[in-house]
Design a protein around this motif. Structure first.
Motif, mmCIF file in Angstrom:
data_model
loop_
_atom_site.group_PDB
_atom_site.id
_atom_site.type_symbol
_atom_site.label_atom_id
_atom_site.label_comp_id
_atom_site.label_asym_id
_atom_site.label_seq_id
_atom_site.Cartn_x
_atom_site.Cartn_y
_atom_site.Cartn_z
ATOM 1 N N MET A 81 50.409 45.641 38.304
ATOM 2 C CA MET A 81 51.454 45.088 39.166
ATOM 3 C C MET A 81 52.804 45.529 38.602
ATOM 4 O O MET A 81 52.881 45.997 37.473
ATOM 5 C CB MET A 81 51.398 43.561 39.150
ATOM 6 N N LEU B 35 50.325 36.934 40.731
ATOM 7 C CA LEU B 35 48.936 36.652 41.111
ATOM 8 C C LEU B 35 48.422 35.378 40.434
ATOM 9 O O LEU B 35 47.814 34.521 41.068
ATOM 10 C CB LEU B 35 48.040 37.844 40.751
ATOM 11 N N THR C 210 52.976 33.892 34.925
ATOM 12 C CA THR C 210 52.899 34.857 33.822
ATOM 13 C C THR C 210 54.295 35.109 33.263
ATOM 14 O O THR C 210 54.479 35.222 32.054
ATOM 15 C CB THR C 210 52.329 36.190 34.343
ATOM 16 N N CYS D 187 49.015 34.908 31.624
ATOM 17 C CA CYS D 187 48.249 35.386 32.774
ATOM 18 C C CYS D 187 46.842 34.816 32.635
ATOM 19 O O CYS D 187 46.271 34.843 31.546
ATOM 20 C CB CYS D 187 48.221 36.916 32.756
#
Ligand code: SF4
Lengths: 192, 332
Positions: free
Chosen positions: B174, B181, B190, B196
């Motif tokens: 990303m 996400l 994150t 994450c």
């Protein structure tokens, strides 16, 4: 693509394959391993005082490790050496330490389970193997409370000295010889 | 050719000592809070631990870079300021930052300490990097993993600071510092909470046939059949179903790690002066193997020999490695 619709499929039909326990047998567990398959389970009560001494010694030598466990110091971990006939239950609570052996059929309530071959688990605890790599290769399985396992892993990994050597030293020359044999076995395994 | 700095991960004091012993020129690390992008349980440094670690690293001639590379949410900037003040007091050699407010605070309060621009800032054009250099006196940029080696060379000619690139480790694709996400599924960010796929929301379920499902929060993000290599429980490495594809597929990236060992000479010639190994969440066994391998490789290149590249495949995610965009924009 909508993530909310995430579904999972296996890329291939799984073939039924149980864990293979083909590694050569460690000397330290010799008396358990040498028994014939039909023999009754090893007398685990003989192991209990030894395990108690081991966990107390490790805690005594490494008091700083408990800080990394955060809220999980009371968690009960099943350490499952899949090629040995028993598992160990660990509670890393400095005020109420526990390391006991149990038959697989007698595992009580626990928070997480860490399963792998005995030599892999030994090398992992000793900082000689990378847990993520073992996990990627599917030689290590974690179930239950993942955060508790991550904390335990980080706590153990922050110990500089060899835990295996600390334990081996407790048993004098026979202990050190057994550890040497195990390490040789591991080296041989790695070069194969 | 300038001798590059080997920048190595340290998630614990023991990992830091391991990195120093294995030949790290610099180690990067963080505090046990949201100020860094590896805010994992049981990981990172307390203030006394960092104090001892800085002394140990400096005694071995190794620099300590403190990662303050997350983005403070509004009203919580003090945590980042305190971390910077503490780092300065302990004598760290540089701060790795992503947020312009944090960069601005350090540039004004601790002007004598180097500022490195984190990969989390996602600065990928000469213009944006020049801006950080001009405004905050940034001395080094960690480039996002989206540029080819020729593009890095062009960049080096146009920017007034050093270039650091990742050479080994996680390969999340990303836009760095912008990935939401995890936030979408777990409610944690994150980029602001520093984690994450928080372990508290990860669950592995193994069935009787040996298949392993990975769940994050309420979602199953992958299932590995019994003989298949596994990857991290990150959404960017999950397998998904869409009408456009027959069967499940890796929508973003597959479980794989970056390994640029064979591109090292090209990177060094392109003007990269710092080589970064990812993996503060990894064990000291990983640190020892990867740092030693790259130490040897860099030293042999500097000595004019062919680099001796160790096999690091066993340490890679999914037991696969890639040169990613460094080699080609169409690596997948
Ligand atoms: S989901 Fe993947 S790309 Fe996003 S932060 Fe996590 S590792 Fe990085």
């Amino acid at each position: 693509m909508h993530l909310i619709n995430i579904k999972v499929h296996m890329l291939q039909q799984p073939t039924v394959a149980r864990m293979q326990h083909t590694e050569s047998k460690p000397a330290i567990a010799g008396f358990l391993q040498r028994r014939p398959r039909w023999a009754p389970p090893a007398p685990l009560f003989l192991l209990q005082p030894v395990l108690r001494r081991i966990v107390q010694k490790i805690a005594e030598n490494n008091p700083d490790m408990f800080g990394r466990l955060g809220p999980h110091y009371r968690a009960v971990f099943v350490i499952d050496p899949v090629n040995l006939p028993f598992v160990m239950l660990l509670r890393p609570d400095p005020d109420d330490l526990m390391l006991v052996a149990r038959r697989r059929s007698e595992i009580s309530e626990h928070d997480a389970r860490i399963s792998g071959k005995f030599l892999d688990l030994l090398m992992l605890v000793d900082g000689d193997l990378d847990g993520d790599a073992l996990f990627f290769s599917r030689n290590l399985t974690i179930t239950g409370n993942t955060e508790a396992v991550v904390c335990l892993r980080n706590a153990l990994d922050d110990i500089d000295d060899s835990i295996a050597e600390e334990v081996a030293d407790m048993f004098g020359r026979p202990g050190r010889a057994a550890l040497m044999a195990l390490r040789r076995m591991n080296e041989k395994r790695e070069t194969q | 050719m300038i001798r590059p700095e080997l920048v190595c991960p340290a998630g614990t004091p023991s990992a830091m000592r391991t990195a120093v012993d294995a030949g790290a020129d610099a180690v990067y690390c963080g505090f046990q809070n949201a100020t860094n992008a590896r805010n994992f349980p049981g990981l990172n440094f307390t203030v006394p631990e960092l104090e001892r670690a800085v002394a140990h690293a400096h005694a071995g001639g190794t620099k300590v870079l403190l990662a303050l590379n997350t983005f403070p949410p509004a009203g919580k900037v003090d945590l980042w300021k305190e971390a910077a003040d503490t780092g300065a007091r302990l004598g760290v050699d540089a701060f790795i930052v992503a947020d312009i407010g944090v960069a601005d605070y350090i540039a004004r309060t601790h002007p004598d300490i180097r500022l490195h621009l984190s990969v989390q800032a996602a600065a990928s054009t000469p213009e944006s990097i020049q801006y950080y250099c001009r405004e905050f006196n940034v001395k080094r940029v960690v480039l996002p993993r989206i540029l080819t080696v020729p593009e890095i060379k062009l960049m080096a000619d146009e920017i007034p600071c050093e270039i650091e690139t990742f050479i080994f480790g996680n390969h999340g694709l990303m836009v760095e510092g912008r990935c939401s996400l995890t936030n979408y599924i777990t409610g944690l960010s994150t980029n602001m909470d520093g984690v994450c796929s928080p372990a508290a929301q990860v669950e592995y379920i193994k069935d009787d046939e040996g298949n392993l499902s990975t769940r994050l929060g309420e979602y199953t993000i992958d299932c590995f059949s019994c003989n298949e290599s596994a990857g991290y429980p990150t959404i960017c490495k999950g397998r998904y179903l869409t009408p456009a594809h027959d069967g499940p597929y890796y929508a973003f990236e597959e479980p794989i790690s970056l390994n640029l060992s064979t591109l090292l000479p090209d990177l060094m010639k392109a003007g990269v002066t710092a080589l970064k190994i990812e993996g503060r969440q990894r064990s000291k066994a990983y640190v020892k193997s990867v740092v030693s391998a790259y130490r040897k490789a860099v030293d042999s290149i500097m000595a004019g020999q062919d680099p001796q590249i160790s096999d690091l495949l066993a340490l890679t995610e999914g037991q696969k490695e890639t040169q990613g965009a460094f080699k080609s924009k169409t690596w997948r």
